[in-house]
Write a protein that holds these residues in place. Structure first.
Motif: not given
Length: 529
Positions: A55-59
């Motif tokens: 989820m941390m790399v979604a942005p």
């Protein structure tokens, strides 16, 4: 029967020859982001996450997509969504045809494709407590194709995956690079689709083709990474997260332009017909200079594929293959495609290009030496054309001896009758035989007509006058041509034309036997379709 290898035969018929790297597909990847541990380290050090999760790399992925959309809007470039089954190269050719600049981005294409990605999986420890675990998986995600026209390399594209770790691919063509280099240096050449047809400075063209190396390919990739949207920020690149190139697929082509393009198709079809066993393991050992055992993976076979009316010969070694075909009706193209560098115990890194180049070009040459032919069909075509076409010797002209013409075949049959006559033949006795073979009364076959026919045979070199006499004798070339005309027509063409469907079962069986016998005969004399 004496057989010669194809390389020897081609020496007399090649007007221009070029060895060059053809298409190359390269993987662009960040080495330290290929494992779960590398992913965790990146998320913690670059994104500041305490608990690593995809989820941390979604942005980061969202920022990359937005950057592409801004680039499209700012530069007035089309963003094309590829439809299922649509050929991307066709779309690229349309944009290339209307592009009037020296270099730039033609358009950006978008397509959903399968990719290897990271996923977060929940696991439990021995105490039953849940914890996240990063695993490799696959997913259908958007890919962005950036189609480019480069000043030095011509058309190429870079494909980016929009999902972490953002693998990319670079596709370019060495022949297009070569054309650009020749144009920039003012070297005149005649282009061939995906190749060079001719040049007055063939040696210089080959030397320039040999200079395409890993450094130039890496440089053009870095050049366009600086100009198009990039998934990694400057801070990431400063920390060492930079793309490296590896070879996914490389094609090494030998193009040999033939002196008689029209007969080149006949030549290549003869090569296919007489070398259908070229894909056997013992032959592949010779082509690739690699030992083949029972444990060698892959299927060893020869495949003849026909696209439209153009046949091509394919032989395979492990995951690599050699393809041979008649290119644009003008040249013999032999291509070695290496799909896995480990087939030859070589790494995939781009720096290994010189070793792969040596393997690819050597395989092309070895294939031509392994292939063999029972005759030079290009020379045979010349001889046949000379006999069937009008001829002019000094101030004398004679009509051609057309195959299938009843009068010509009567002449050829009569020549066969006198082939072994030690004293030759006279005008009158030859005329009697020619008339009978045509089913005519000798009195209706005028002496002038016989004189005309003898003159045709003499000017074509099939007969010669015996010195100090009124007699003629057949020449060695005349004996071969007469035998060919008579036998082929009588024993092959006429029976084939007489094959007709029949009604009764017994007649049908006889017809089938005749058809089978004729097929075997044509196969023996290499007249199968």
């Amino acid at each position: 029967m004496i057989r010669k290898n194809v390389a020897e035969i081609l020496q007399d018929h090649v007007t221009f020859e070029l060895e060059a790297i053809d298409r190359m597909y390269l993987n662009a990847y960040v080495p330290s982001l290929q494992t779960g541990g590398g992913f965790v380290y990146f998320v913690k050090t670059q994104l500041g996450a305490r608990v690593p999760s995809t989820m941390m790399v979604a942005p980061m992925s969202q920022h990359f997509v937005e950057a592409i959309e801004r680039f499209v809007a700012t530069h007035g470039i089309d963003l094309v969504t590829f439809e299922k089954g649509q050929r991307k190269d066709d779309v690229a050719q349309q944009y290339l045809a209307t592009f009037d600049g020296d270099e730039g981005v033609l358009f950006i294409g978008k397509a959903q494709e399968k990719a290897s990605v990271f996923r977060t999986e929940k696991r439990r420890d021995t105490a039953g407590k849940q914890y996240p675990w990063i695993i490799r998986s696959t997913a259908m995600v958007n890919h962005y194709y950036v189609y480019i026209l480069d000043r030095d390399f011509g058309p190429l594209f870079i494909k980016f995956c929009s999902y972490f770790p953002y693998p990319a691919k670079l596709c370019l063509n060495g022949h297009e690079w070569l054309k650009r280099q020749l144009t920039q240096r003012g070297i005149p050449f005649e282009p061939l689709d995906n190749g060079i047809r001719s040049s007055g400075e063939a040696g210089r063209v080959q030397r320039i083709a040999d200079t395409l190396d890993a450094a130039k390919i890496d440089a053009v990739f870095r050049k366009w990474l600086r100009r198009v949207p990039h998934p990694f920020a400057p801070a990431h690149r400063a920390a060492g997260y930079r793309y490296h190139l590896s070879i996914l697929q490389s094609e090494f082509a030998l193009t040999q332009v033939l002196d008689r393009p029209v007969t080149g198709r006949c030549f290549f079809e003869e090569v296919i017909r007489e070398n259908l066993d070229i894909g056997r393991p013992d032959q592949m050992q010779l082509v690739f200079n690699r030992r083949v055992t029972r444990r060698t993976p892959g299927r060893f076979r020869t495949r003849v594929l026909t696209e439209g009316v153009v046949p091509s010969l394919h032989v395979q070694y492990k995951k690599s293959k050699v393809k041979q075909y008649h290119k644009e009706g003008q040249a013999l193209r032999t291509e070695t495609t290496i799909n896995d560098t480990y087939d030859f115990a070589i790494g995939r890194a781009l720096r290994n290009l010189p070793a792969l180049r040596e393997i690819g070009f050597t395989a092309n040459r070895r294939l031509l030496r392994v292939e063999s032919l029972s005759h030079d069909c290009l020379i045979g075509e010349d001889h046949l054309h000379a006999v069937t076409s009008p001829v002019r010797v000094d101030d004398q002209r004679a009509a051609g001896l057309r195959f299938g013409d009843r009068r010509v075949h009567a002449l050829m049959h009569a020549l066969c009758l006198f082939a072994l006559a030690p004293t030759g033949f006279r005008h009158r006795e030859f005329r009697d035989h020619v008339a009978q073979l045509q089913g005519r009364d000798p009195h209706t076959y005028a002496a002038g007509a016989m004189t005309y026919d003898l003159r045709r045979l003499r000017l074509h070199g099939l007969i010669e006058r015996v010195p100090l006499s009124h007699r003629y004798r057949i020449t060695p070339a005349g004996a071969r041509v007469a035998m060919f005309y008579a036998r082929l027509y009588t024993r092959a063409l006429r029976p084939a034309c007489s094959l007709q469907p029949v009604g009764s079962a017994r007649a049908q069986r006889v017809f089938d036997r005749l058809d089978t016998a004729l097929a075997h005969f044509l196969e023996e004399v290499k007249l199968v379709a």
